[in-house]
Design an enzyme around this catalytic site. Structure first.
Site, mmCIF file in Angstrom:
data_model
loop_
_atom_site.group_PDB
_atom_site.id
_atom_site.type_symbol
_atom_site.label_atom_id
_atom_site.label_comp_id
_atom_site.label_asym_id
_atom_site.label_seq_id
_atom_site.Cartn_x
_atom_site.Cartn_y
_atom_site.Cartn_z
ATOM 1 C CE LYS A 159 -4.897 7.927 -6.104
ATOM 2 N NZ LYS A 159 -5.234 6.507 -6.296
HETATM 3 N N1 PPE Z 1 -3.216 1.682 -9.538
HETATM 4 C C1 PPE Z 1 -4.398 2.192 -9.166
HETATM 5 C C2 PPE Z 1 -5.556 2.087 -10.081
HETATM 6 C C3 PPE Z 1 -4.499 2.808 -7.923
HETATM 7 O O1 PPE Z 1 -5.668 3.313 -7.540
HETATM 8 C C4 PPE Z 1 -3.373 2.861 -7.068
HETATM 9 C C5 PPE Z 1 -3.467 3.512 -5.725
HETATM 10 C C6 PPE Z 1 -2.155 2.315 -7.509
HETATM 11 C C7 PPE Z 1 -2.116 1.742 -8.765
HETATM 12 C C8 PPE Z 1 -0.902 2.402 -6.691
HETATM 13 O O2 PPE Z 1 -0.455 3.729 -6.607
HETATM 14 P P1 PPE Z 1 0.370 4.296 -5.367
HETATM 15 O O3 PPE Z 1 -0.582 4.415 -4.243
HETATM 16 O O4 PPE Z 1 0.896 5.576 -5.815
HETATM 17 O O5 PPE Z 1 1.440 3.302 -5.066
HETATM 18 N N2 PPE Z 1 -4.683 3.302 -5.090
HETATM 19 C C9 PPE Z 1 -5.044 4.147 -3.977
HETATM 20 C C10 PPE Z 1 -6.502 4.107 -3.732
HETATM 21 C C11 PPE Z 1 -7.046 3.070 -2.849
HETATM 22 C C12 PPE Z 1 -8.501 3.352 -2.555
HETATM 23 O O6 PPE Z 1 -9.188 2.416 -2.188
HETATM 24 O O7 PPE Z 1 -8.923 4.494 -2.664
HETATM 25 C C13 PPE Z 1 -4.179 3.881 -2.767
HETATM 26 O O8 PPE Z 1 -3.570 2.816 -2.676
HETATM 27 O O9 PPE Z 1 -4.110 4.758 -1.911
#
Ligand code: PPE
Length: 307
Positions: A159
């Site tokens: 990330k």
């Molecule tokens: N894929 C991506 C590309 C992603 O950014 C997130 C989180 C996820 C999957 C899901 O990951 P998790 O949060 O661990 O379940 N995206 C974050 C960013 C949102 C934003 O606008 O900034 C979030 O959901 O916090």
């Protein structure tokens, strides 16, 4: 969402007032996106404020940093304490936490050598990500003309700040065309994920999701939903998903820290399934909410109390 209620930020080991949490315009990360971050929710649980799966998020932060040869000058335990302190000092009961570590200011060339690693954690109050409407009626999404980058190009399981440029292009296109969110395909035309969410398809009472072979970030929420589904006796399959499969699904939903569990109502011009949320999505979402609120004690180990 607004930063208005956020008064204190943790910066390189100390709590400072919000307006003092600033960095120089020559910071490496501003120019090249050379930072790593997390998004974490703190919930107002029956036992007081608690941060959802804080350890897993911080482990992913360290794993993301490793890809970019970044040595975070704090231990996981120190960042754990810092996250809790940020919630406490701001007096939040529920909030969204954003730890970020990035290459700061020293010299500008692509290689970040000699740039200090700066660390900060801030928090704000953030409600439903795709709007209250997405929460109750489901998100309307479209297939993005932008493909998700392939793992041979960038580590999709990291990330990292700059990696989000790909997501920004996709979500800007989606919103310009009147949708809530973009769905990105991988290099081979199979489903990858949303601009900031993982995707699940429901078919014949079971759920399907993909994995890192399809260019996804391994979501902490994705993992929680898989465990909840198994506990509910809902079969879980991990494999490639095609657009045809999504179009013909009984239900579909996004998972992510920000979106939590959000049903998908529509893909391009086609409605998905019949009811939104569908019965399996609703069942999983209800248990997810019981877990994050502390009401379902089976998942108490996912909640890190702030106090
Ligand atoms: N894929 C991506 C590309 C992603 O950014 C997130 C989180 C996820 C999957 C899901 O990951 P998790 O949060 O661990 O379940 N995206 C974050 C960013 C949102 C934003 O606008 O900034 C979030 O959901 O916090």
């Amino acid at each position: 969402m607004s930063f208005e209620q956020s008064k204190f930020v943790w910066v390189n080991g100390a709590i400072v007032p919000w307006e003092k949490a600033t960095f120089h315009v020559s910071a490496h990360a501003l120019h090249y996106g050379s930072g790593v971050f997390e998004g974490i929710r703190c919930y107002d649980t029956v036992n007081g404020p608690a941060i959802f799966r804080l350890r897993e998020h911080l482990e992913r932060l360290f794993a993301s940093a490793k890809f970019y040869e970044m040595k975070i000058p704090y231990t996981l335990e120190q960042l754990d304490a810092a996250c809790r302190e940020v919630v406490r000092r701001n007096g939040f009961r529920a909030c969204y936490l954003r730890p970020i570590c990035f290459y700061g200011s020293s010299a500008l060339s692509v290689h970040p050598r000699n740039c200090p690693v700066e660390s900060a954690i801030f928090a704000w109050q953030w409600g439903a990500y795709l709007g209250a409407k997405g929460d109750e009626h489901g998100a309307r999404i479209c297939v993005s003309p932008w493909r998700k980058f392939h793992p041979s190009m960038m580590p999709t399981t990291a990330k990292a700040c700059g990696q989000y440029i790909n997501s920004i292009l996709a979500v800007q296109d989606a919103v310009r065309r009147g949708f809530d969110e973009a769905l990105l395909l991988d290099r081979d035309g199979e489903i990858a994920e949303g601009s900031g969410e993982n995707l699940f398809v429901v078919k014949n009472g079971g759920i399907v999701t993909n994995d890192e072979r399809h260019s996804i970030l391994f979501g902490v929420t994705r993992d929680a939903v898989i465990q909840i589904a198994r506990d509910l006796g809902v079969p879980v399959e991990t494999r490639a998903m095609t657009l045809e499969e999504l179009e013909g699904a009984d239900e579909a939903f996004f998972t992510g820290t920000a979106v939590e569990v959000t049903p998908i109502e529509q893909l391009d011009e086609k409605k998905i399934g019949r009811a939104v949320p569908g019965p399996i999505t609703k069942k999983i979402r209800d248990v997810f909410r019981a877990a994050t609120s502390g009401r379902d004690t089976r998942y108490a180990h996912w909640l890190r109390p702030v106090d």
